[in-house]
Scaffold this motif. Structure first.
Motif, mmCIF file in Angstrom:
data_model
loop_
_atom_site.group_PDB
_atom_site.id
_atom_site.type_symbol
_atom_site.label_atom_id
_atom_site.label_comp_id
_atom_site.label_asym_id
_atom_site.label_seq_id
_atom_site.Cartn_x
_atom_site.Cartn_y
_atom_site.Cartn_z
ATOM 1 N N ASN A 1 18.606 30.531 66.129
ATOM 2 C CA ASN A 1 19.608 29.737 65.733
ATOM 3 C C ASN A 1 20.311 29.307 67.117
ATOM 4 O O ASN A 1 21.286 30.364 67.486
ATOM 5 N N ASN A 2 20.159 28.401 67.856
ATOM 6 C CA ASN A 2 20.583 28.246 69.159
ATOM 7 C C ASN A 2 21.468 26.934 69.267
ATOM 8 O O ASN A 2 22.355 27.022 70.174
ATOM 9 N N ALA A 3 21.472 25.911 68.585
ATOM 10 C CA ALA A 3 21.793 24.529 68.714
ATOM 11 C C ALA A 3 23.404 24.750 68.828
ATOM 12 O O ALA A 3 23.985 25.528 67.584
ATOM 13 N N ALA A 4 23.914 24.293 69.555
ATOM 14 C CA ALA A 4 25.691 24.139 69.593
ATOM 15 C C ALA A 4 26.317 22.908 70.117
ATOM 16 O O ALA A 4 25.645 22.178 70.738
ATOM 17 N N TYR A 5 27.512 22.569 69.851
ATOM 18 C CA TYR A 5 28.399 21.676 70.268
ATOM 19 C C TYR A 5 29.516 22.092 70.709
ATOM 20 O O TYR A 5 30.285 22.978 70.163
ATOM 21 N N GLN A 6 29.905 21.634 71.831
ATOM 22 C CA GLN A 6 31.438 22.021 72.223
ATOM 23 C C GLN A 6 31.740 20.733 73.214
ATOM 24 O O GLN A 6 31.347 19.863 73.392
ATOM 25 N N MET A 7 33.387 20.680 72.982
ATOM 26 C CA MET A 7 34.121 19.617 73.952
ATOM 27 C C MET A 7 35.273 20.297 74.520
ATOM 28 O O MET A 7 35.712 21.108 73.779
ATOM 29 N N THR A 8 35.534 20.216 75.615
ATOM 30 C CA THR A 8 36.762 20.774 76.330
ATOM 31 C C THR A 8 38.210 19.868 76.098
ATOM 32 O O THR A 8 37.949 18.525 76.184
ATOM 33 N N TYR A 9 38.975 20.549 75.688
ATOM 34 C CA TYR A 9 40.561 19.986 75.270
ATOM 35 C C TYR A 9 41.602 20.772 76.115
ATOM 36 O O TYR A 9 41.568 21.777 76.053
ATOM 37 N N ASP A 10 42.420 20.130 76.613
ATOM 38 C CA ASP A 10 43.668 20.791 77.571
ATOM 39 C C ASP A 10 44.659 21.095 76.331
ATOM 40 O O ASP A 10 45.438 21.994 76.545
ATOM 41 N N SER A 11 44.849 20.596 75.032
ATOM 42 C CA SER A 11 46.074 21.007 74.164
ATOM 43 C C SER A 11 45.301 21.023 72.738
ATOM 44 O O SER A 11 44.522 20.284 72.291
ATOM 45 N N GLU B 1 36.693 16.456 64.846
ATOM 46 C CA GLU B 1 36.299 17.134 66.029
ATOM 47 C C GLU B 1 35.997 18.858 65.682
ATOM 48 O O GLU B 1 35.032 19.150 65.736
ATOM 49 N N TRP B 2 37.166 18.988 65.087
ATOM 50 C CA TRP B 2 37.144 20.605 64.792
ATOM 51 C C TRP B 2 36.109 20.714 63.765
ATOM 52 O O TRP B 2 35.231 21.847 63.610
#
Length: 288
Positions: free
Chosen positions: A129-139, A147-148
């Protein structure tokens, strides 16, 4: 054996506007072990299903597993070009591949991944199980409910659904390997949603190891540090990409191939008494 010299930051600007990104535009190109990984028959005759296997860590694991003797089902979102390249490497190793595109936030697709793998190969010996999603946010205010939820559905929800579907098709001696992260223990505040899911994965893996022990199925995790994959230029700001990996003691990001040995070991029969463990591959940054 001579130490391989891998690239160190600063890296050139290379924004990618589509997530989870693509391999070919990356500079420098990631090393997935295409030229360097040599198998030793540690997974001979095994059947592996790997999510996120089109690129990055997933591609490196697919190449290594194939060279160790496994047939590989390659699950991915929609990066067809990358996935076909991974399949070619698997087949060049003399093993069979199966391409499985689709969105793992869809519960029905999670079950279909398992069903198609079993239909083609008859069983599953190793689930990665390797698939992942991310996104960078400052606040925190910048992170929407959608998104969460997307981050959780991709990273931990799909892991639960795929694992639940796969376990009935796994025999004693089978193995599950989940990709967690250094963020599980040392969360990056700019990646708070992603980091929280990685903590959940670590907890899920520990519970799973205990739950499946009586079935003879092992469950372990690998915790990567900063690894040079398409997820980086497609989800981070230019300054973070430029300096990516400089924060760890080795002062560089890891290459996908540098994780392959951990995934191979945990999938192999040689790890028969290892379950509930997490292997850190972090460039010298300790995990607690």
């Amino acid at each position: 054996m001579a130490q391989i010299s891998y690239p160190k930051p600063p890296f050139p600007e290379q924004p990618q506007n589509q997530q989870p990104g693509h391999t070919r535009p990356m500079d420098p190109q990631p090393d997935h072990g295409e030229k360097s990984y040599k198998g030793a028959g540690k997974l001979t005759g095994k059947i592996a299903l790997i999510t996120g296997a089109d690129s990055g860590i997933g591609r490196a694991v697919a190449i290594a597993y194939a060279r160790e003797g496994a047939d590989v089902a390659i699950a991915y979102l929609n990066e067809d070009e990358d996935a076909k390249e991974t399949a070619q490497w698997v087949e060049q190793a003399g093993r069979k591949s199966l391409l499985l595109p689709g969105d793992i936030t869809d519960p029905a697709h999670c079950r279909a991944l398992v069903a198609k793998t079993v239909e083609t190969f008859g069983r599953i010996d190793v689930l990665v199980n390797n698939a992942a999603y991310q996104m960078t946010y400052d606040s925190l205010e910048d992170i929407s409910d959608e998104e969460w939820d997307k981050t959780f559905s991709t990273n931990i929800g799909a892991m639960f659904r795929i694992t639940k579907a796969a376990v009935p098709h796994m025999q004693p001696g089978s193995a599950i390997v989940n990709t967690t992260s250094v963020n599980a223990d040392s969360p990056n505040p700019g990646l708070i949603a992603y980091a929280t899911t990685k903590g959940a994965i670590q907890n899920f893996t520990g519970g799973l190891a205990q739950l499946l022990a009586e079935k003879g199925i092992r469950a372990n995790g690998v915790a990567p540090g900063p690894i040079w994959t398409p997820l980086i230029p497609s989800t981070m700001d230019p300054e973070s990409v430029k300096n990516f990996g400089s924060q760890v003691p080795m002062k560089r990001p890891g290459q996908p191939v540098e994780l392959a040995a951990a995934y191979v070991m945990l999938a192999s029969d040689e790890a028969s008494y290892i379950s509930g463990a997490t292997i850190a591959v972090t460039g010298g940054k300790p995990i607690i």
